[in-house]
Design an enzyme around this catalytic site. Structure first.
Site, PDB file in Angstrom:
ATOM      1  N   ASP A   6       0.888  -1.166   0.000  1.00 34.95           N
ATOM      2  CA  ASP A   6       0.000   0.000   0.000  1.00 34.95           C
ATOM      3  C   ASP A   6       0.923   1.213   0.000  1.00 34.95           C
ATOM      4  O   ASP A   6       1.573   1.507   0.997  1.00 34.95           O
ATOM      5  CB  ASP A   6      -0.872  -0.023   1.271  1.00 34.95           C
ATOM      6  CG  ASP A   6      -1.574   1.312   1.542  1.00 34.95           C
ATOM      7  OD1 ASP A   6      -1.613   2.159   0.640  1.00 34.95           O
ATOM      8  OD2 ASP A   6      -2.090   1.470   2.669  1.00 34.95           O
ATOM      9  N   LYS A  68       2.675  11.454  -3.386  1.00 35.54           N
ATOM     10  CA  LYS A  68       1.762  10.630  -4.182  1.00 35.54           C
ATOM     11  C   LYS A  68       0.833  11.525  -5.008  1.00 35.54           C
ATOM     12  O   LYS A  68       0.388  11.152  -6.085  1.00 35.54           O
ATOM     13  CB  LYS A  68       0.945   9.739  -3.243  1.00 35.54           C
ATOM     14  CG  LYS A  68      -0.044   8.833  -3.935  1.00 35.54           C
ATOM     15  CD  LYS A  68      -0.599   7.832  -2.954  1.00 35.54           C
ATOM     16  CE  LYS A  68      -1.751   7.036  -3.515  1.00 35.54           C
ATOM     17  NZ  LYS A  68      -2.231   6.046  -2.557  1.00 35.54           N
ATOM     18  N   ASP A 168     -12.953   5.919   2.739  1.00 36.44           N
ATOM     19  CA  ASP A 168     -11.516   5.945   3.012  1.00 36.44           C
ATOM     20  C   ASP A 168     -11.059   7.367   3.338  1.00 36.44           C
ATOM     21  O   ASP A 168     -10.935   8.205   2.445  1.00 36.44           O
ATOM     22  CB  ASP A 168     -10.789   5.401   1.760  1.00 36.44           C
ATOM     23  CG  ASP A 168      -9.277   5.356   1.927  1.00 36.44           C
ATOM     24  OD1 ASP A 168      -8.763   5.871   2.936  1.00 36.44           O
ATOM     25  OD2 ASP A 168      -8.606   4.789   1.044  1.00 36.44           O
TER      26      ASP A 168
END
Ligand code: AMP
Length: 563
Positions: A6, A68, A168
């Site tokens: 992840d 990211k 999430d």
């Protein structure tokens, strides 16, 4: 050995398939979560994880976090005097995770399954793959994060086919996905999010309370105090996950400043953020046309969902308790570990496929007349809407707007804004039309798009047979690859109205219409009108559903026995 990774915005984690289940692998500090942070020391040594994150307040110009968000772009990330891409910095995190796993397991890590957000574009996916390769890993596959959550929660093994919602909330981003599983196929039906909402924003709320009570001078001239206050807020917020009240403490000018914040006060101050959680949830449900009642469960993922005030807000929103059986900040990595296990055993894997959706709407600029006949340009007419399942092909018909115009120009945009000025222009294509009165000439504009990010725009003037095409490839796609994708896309371009199976169903319904009378005839007429409407949407899923329904109704009608 194959592992599941992840690669998160705030933290990353690595897992493998152990004795009958996925297990997380600790890093060299014995922790399961490795902050996605990279720092370069004066000696040119690269630090990754907690050591790097802890250096950030003191060496912000030598440290990178949250990269990211930049993956797939060429935006430079400065570490000391050196410039890196997000892909390269991500590779450093992956390399560190790989080394930790090798040390812990005493085995070489050769390949990996890496998770990515469901809405990642092809470019972002390719960059993630390259980051893995730069780290010396064979990237076996990329898995959508909500799919990984489904694997971690064991939902993929269940019999029921009801969709579920993955909620999430991470450190800096909020993602909602509606996922459906049938016949071993995992499909992300819709995804929506707010990439400016996460645990950090809740820290700001705590800082706001403390600033007012303690009169903290948090102006731009005080970066150290700001960073201290942020770290204190993070501790307070975590403590509030366990207790009804927690103390916020900072040392400023040798003085200990502290204040107690209750869960209730925190909840009241965070109300605007909690409200913002609703919109992406509503958008995902609207896009997938699925109501809250249709969800078999609400699955919590991401460290920030451990905040009781967030759980309370979710419970209120859905009028039921969410499922948090799996540690929320381990779920994605554990799911990646399950996928790694499947991959290693070469078992069941082909049954788990992912269908991707178009992350944003694609369309053209049009002009519209107002009530007084005035012409207004700059309007966005979406042709492929956000969350359309890919690959997809849709055609829209347009008319000329001016008398005697000789050309029609289509400017192609991506985005959600009503006016094209708020969207991103991808290109344009022009086609000659016979000069006539305004609105007298028709032009068809077809968009064909697939998961690799190759968009084909075909325009046709049915009257003259004139055609033009423009192909817009995602940056970084090579010529051979683009050609292979184009031939695959060519198969998609028949309008559903003209496809043989659909024509056969219409012919059957028309035959029945002639054979029956009264209410039954009227009902068949309605079915036909409904089917034509569904065909006009060009949505394969809606067409498949309508086909099944109409076939069943016709079977029932024709099956009635009179003899
Ligand atoms: P992720 O991006 O999923 O790793 O989530 C990281 C976020 O989870 C950060 O904002 C953390 O502050 C938050 N977080 C982790 N543990 C807790 C906790 N016990 N209570 C509140 N927030 C937490």
């Amino acid at each position: 050995m194959i592992v599941g990774i992840d690669l998160g915005t705030t933290n990353s984690a690595i897992a493998r398939w152990g004795d009958g289940g996925p297990e997380l692998i600790p890093n060299s500090l014995g922790e399961f979560l490795t902050p996605s942070a990279v720092s370069l020391t004066d000696d040119g040594e690269v630090l990754v994880g907690r050591a790097a994150r802890d250096r950030q307040p003191v060496y912000p110009e030598r440290t990178a976090t949250a990269f990211k968000r930049l993956i797939g772009t060429q935006k430079p990330i400065q570490l000391g005097g050196t410039s890196f891409t997000a892909e390269e910095v991500s590779a450093l995190v992956l390399k560190s995770l790989k080394a930790d796993a090798e040390r812990h397991c005493g085995e070489e890590v050769t390949s990996a399954v890496i998770t990515v957000p469901a809405y990642f574009s092809d470019r972002q996916r390719k960059a993630t793959r390259r980051a893995g390769e730069l780290a010396g890993l064979k990237v076996e596959r990329l898995v959508n994060e909500p799919t990984a959550a489904a694997l971690a929660y064991g939902i993929a093994d269940r019999e029921d086919r009801d969709p579920f919602l993955v909620f999430d909330l991470g450190g800096g981003t909020f993602d909602v996905s509606i996922v459906e599983i049938f016949d071993g196929v995992i499909e992300v039906r819709a995804s929506a999010g707010d990439n400016r909402l996460g645990g950090e924003d809740f820290n700001e709320v705590i800082v706001g309370i403390a600033r007012e009570r303690l009169r903290l001078p948090l102006g731009p001239g005080q970066p150290k105090l700001r960073e201290q206050a942020r770290a204190a807020a993070e501790r307070t917020r975590r403590a509030l996950s366990e207790a009804e009240a927690a103390t916020f403490e900072v040392v400023w000018k040798d003085e200990l400043l502290s204040t107690t914040i209750t869960a209730e006060q925190f909840e009241a101050a965070a109300a605007p953020l909690l409200d913002r959680l609703r919109e992406p949830v509503l958008r995902a449900m609207r896009d997938s046309k699925l109501h809250a009642d249709a969800m078999s469960e609400i699955v919590l993922v991401g460290g920030a969902t451990r905040m009781p005030i967030v759980r309370k807000a979710v419970t209120r929103m859905f009028a039921r308790f969410p499922n948090a059986n799996v540690h929320p900040d381990h779920a994605i990595a554990l799911g990646a570990g399950v996928q790694a296990g499947l991959r290693a055993r070469k078992a069941d894997l082909d049954e788990i496929r992912l269908t991707d959706v178009c992350p944003f709407s694609l369309g053209v600029e049009t002009m519209a007349r107002d009530a007084n006949g005035g012409l207004h340009g700059g309007r966005f007419a979406p042709i492929l809407e956000r969350n359309t399942v890919l690959p997809a092909s849709r055609v829209h018909r347009f008319q000329t707007v001016h008398a005697q115009q000789c050309f029609v120009k289509f400017c192609i945009y991506q985005g959600e804004a009503r006016m094209v000025a708020g969207n991103i222009k991808l290109g344009d294509v022009e086609i000659p039309v016979p000069p006539r009165g305004a609105g007298e000439v028709e032009v068809d504009c077809r968009f064909t798009y697939d998961v690799s990010g190759l968009l084909e725009v075909d325009v046709v003037v049915p009257e003259t047979g004139e055609t033009r095409q423009i192909v817009i490839a995602d940056e970084g796609m090579d010529a051979g690859e683009a050609e292979a994708r184009r031939s695959a896309l060519a198969a998609l371009k028949i309008h559903p109205r003209d496809q043989a199976v659909n024509q056969a169903l219409i012919a059957r319904a028309e035959r029945c219409y002639e054979a029956f009378l009264g209410d039954q005839r009227a009902a068949i007429g309605q079915l036909l009108a409904h089917f034509e409407g569904v065909l006009a949407t060009q949505d394969p899923r809606a067409i498949a559903e309508a086909t099944a329904m109409i076939t069943a109704r016709l079977d029932a009608l024709e099956g009635e026995r009179y003899l």
